[in-house]
Design a protein around this motif. Structure first.
Motif, PDB file in Angstrom:
ATOM      1  N   GLU A   1      -7.954  -3.423 -10.977  1.00 12.18           N
ATOM      2  CA  GLU A   1      -7.275  -3.867  -9.768  1.00 12.18           C
ATOM      3  C   GLU A   1      -7.056  -2.670  -8.850  1.00 12.18           C
ATOM      4  OE1 GLU A   1      -4.731  -7.672 -11.471  1.00 12.18           O
ATOM      5  OE2 GLU A   1      -3.658  -5.829 -10.951  1.00 12.18           O
TER       6      GLU A   1
ATOM      7  N   CYS B   1      -5.900  -1.311  -4.575  1.00  9.25           N
ATOM      8  CA  CYS B   1      -5.400  -1.555  -3.219  1.00  9.25           C
ATOM      9  C   CYS B   1      -6.021  -0.498  -2.309  1.00  9.25           C
ATOM     10  CB  CYS B   1      -3.876  -1.454  -3.168  1.00  9.25           C
ATOM     11  SG  CYS B   1      -3.025  -2.568  -4.292  1.00  9.25           S
TER      12      CYS B   1
ATOM     13  N   VAL C   1       3.829  -2.813  -4.274  1.00 11.18           N
ATOM     14  CA  VAL C   1       2.757  -3.193  -5.199  1.00 11.18           C
ATOM     15  C   VAL C   1       3.169  -2.929  -6.643  1.00 11.18           C
ATOM     16  CG1 VAL C   1       0.416  -2.665  -5.981  1.00 11.18           C
ATOM     17  CG2 VAL C   1       0.897  -2.874  -3.534  1.00 11.18           C
TER      18      VAL C   1
ATOM     19  N   ARG D   1       5.986  -6.978  -5.914  1.00  9.62           N
ATOM     20  CA  ARG D   1       6.438  -7.754  -4.750  1.00  9.62           C
ATOM     21  C   ARG D   1       5.316  -8.015  -3.756  1.00  9.62           C
ATOM     22  NH1 ARG D   1       9.267  -4.879  -1.849  1.00  9.62           N
ATOM     23  NH2 ARG D   1       9.467  -2.890  -2.964  1.00  9.62           N
ATOM     24  N   ASP D   2       4.171  -7.352  -3.924  1.00  7.37           N
ATOM     25  CA  ASP D   2       3.026  -7.563  -3.040  1.00  7.37           C
ATOM     26  C   ASP D   2       1.784  -7.738  -3.911  1.00  7.37           C
ATOM     27  OD1 ASP D   2       1.129  -7.688  -1.098  1.00  7.37           O
ATOM     28  OD2 ASP D   2       1.491  -5.703  -0.243  1.00  7.37           O
ATOM     29  N   GLN D   3       1.634  -8.931  -4.480  1.00  9.25           N
ATOM     30  CA  GLN D   3       0.526  -9.189  -5.382  1.00  9.25           C
ATOM     31  C   GLN D   3      -0.752  -9.588  -4.650  1.00  9.25           C
ATOM     32  OE1 GLN D   3       1.592 -11.737  -8.681  1.00  9.25           O
ATOM     33  NE2 GLN D   3       3.715 -11.043  -8.655  1.00  9.25           N
ATOM     34  N   GLN D   4      -0.642  -9.888  -3.372  1.00  5.82           N
ATOM     35  CA  GLN D   4      -1.811 -10.306  -2.609  1.00  5.82           C
ATOM     36  C   GLN D   4      -2.679  -9.131  -2.182  1.00  5.82           C
ATOM     37  OE1 GLN D   4      -2.467 -13.605  -2.344  1.00  5.82           O
ATOM     38  NE2 GLN D   4      -0.630 -13.784  -3.619  1.00  5.82           N
ATOM     39  N   ARG D   5      -2.115  -7.946  -2.208  1.00  5.21           N
ATOM     40  CA  ARG D   5      -2.833  -6.786  -1.679  1.00  5.21           C
ATOM     41  C   ARG D   5      -3.930  -6.296  -2.633  1.00  5.21           C
ATOM     42  NH1 ARG D   5      -0.159  -2.384   2.112  1.00  5.21           N
ATOM     43  NH2 ARG D   5      -2.009  -1.164   2.599  1.00  5.21           N
TER      44      ARG D   5
ATOM     45  N   HIS E   1      -7.090  -6.106  -5.013  1.00  4.40           N
ATOM     46  CA  HIS E   1      -8.388  -6.706  -5.287  1.00  4.40           C
ATOM     47  C   HIS E   1      -8.621  -6.639  -6.798  1.00  4.40           C
ATOM     48  CE1 HIS E   1     -10.071  -6.041  -0.990  1.00  4.40           C
ATOM     49  NE2 HIS E   1      -8.772  -5.786  -0.979  1.00  4.40           N
ATOM     50  N   ARG E   2      -9.258  -7.666  -7.366  1.00  2.00           N
ATOM     51  CA  ARG E   2      -9.538  -7.703  -8.801  1.00  2.00           C
ATOM     52  C   ARG E   2     -11.047  -7.652  -9.028  1.00  2.00           C
ATOM     53  NH1 ARG E   2      -5.583  -9.503 -12.181  1.00  2.00           N
ATOM     54  NH2 ARG E   2      -7.060 -10.648 -13.493  1.00  2.00           N
TER      55      ARG E   2
END
Length: 283
Positions: A181, A183, A200, A204-208, A210-211
């Motif tokens: 993962e 950012c 991150v 609190r910011d799990q959308q940022r 990339h997996r």
């Protein structure tokens, strides 16, 4: 750049690394550049010839037991916490570092990963992918090339690399888990962006993030100095092994004594001298 060696380990039919400046070479380079620009990361699948995947795995599995294992509580910068830091500083958020590293001086020179790391044509390809005129092997005798070992039930917590960009090669995949993962560009050479980093690592910011699930023989390129990244917990019975190729835009770069001891369990005279620093960011 390094000495020229045989590049028969690379699938040169798909990736003509031994033919720099050819149209096919530029096609690969331009694709990687475009992906780095849009995704912050590029994967070159089966960069190592599929017929050599087992040899690649076996060579690295042989040196994996030489890795320095030392589970400890760290922070995202892998530095000691200064008493003067604000209470909400991301360096005050503790994490468990459970992965291990086999240092360069323990990896035989005739292995696939060592041959690739020191090959001048591979270095030219890497430099071109990142839009650089040249890249240099780290002067660090331990961290220039290493094997990242993540055992089942363990992971590699959020962190930044000490070099500006990262090149890695998965050599053994786990049965489950072990997802990369990252950012991209969450900080820059002139801006730490502590609030974003803290959001991150605290979830609190799990959308940022990339997996990315990698496969053995896949070459990965990304800007690890400025991209916050981690490997999630490995599941199953098999370790996750990744060769880390560390280059720099300038010669003489060496890791800090504190981080070197943390990663490899020892410090050499080169680390005490600290010949060159990349920037003034926290590590």
């Amino acid at each position: 750049m390094g000495a020229t060696t045989d590049l028969d380990v690379v699938d040169t039919g798909r990736y003509p690394v031994s033919e720099p400046e050819s149209p096919a070479w530029w096609a690969v380079v331009e694709r990687v550049r475009a992906e780095l620009a849009t995704e912050g990361c590029s994967v070159v699948p089966d960069f190592i010839r599929p017929a050599l995947h087992e040899a690649l795995r076996a060579e690295c599995a042989t040196v994996a037991p030489l890795a320095h294992f030392d589970v400890e509580t760290v922070n995202v910068y892998n530095v000691d916490v200064d008493d003067d830091l604000p209470q909400d500083h991301p360096a005050r958020t503790p994490m468990r570092r459970e992965n291990a590293f086999t240092a360069r001086d323990l990896i035989p020179r005739d292995t696939i990963i060592h041959r690739l790391y020191t090959d001048s044509r591979f270095q030219r390809f890497v430099a071109a992918c990142f839009g650089l005129p040249e890249v240099y092997e780290l002067a660090d005798p331990l961290a220039g090339l290493c094997l990242n070992v993540v055992a089942p039930g363990k992971g590699h917590p959020w962190h930044f690399d000490t070099n500006e960009f990262a090149v890695s090669l998965l050599t053994q995949e786990p049965e489950r888990g072990g997802v990369f993962e990252y950012c991209p560009e969450i900080r820059s050479a002139s801006a730490e962006n502590f609030a974003d980093v803290k959001a991150v690592i605290e979830g609190r910011d799990q959308q940022r993030a990339h997996r990315l699930t990698l496969r053995p023989g896949d070459l990965q390129l990304f800007r690890g100095r400025y991209a916050l990244h981690r490997v999630t917990t490995v599941e199953g019975e098999r370790q996750r092994h990744t060769a880390i190729f560390s280059y720099s835009e300038r010669p003489g770069v060496v890791g800090s004594p504190a981080r070197t001891r943390q990663l490899f369990g020892r410090v050499l005279p080169e680390h005490r001298a600290r010949a060159v620093r990349v920037d003034e960011l926290l590590d």
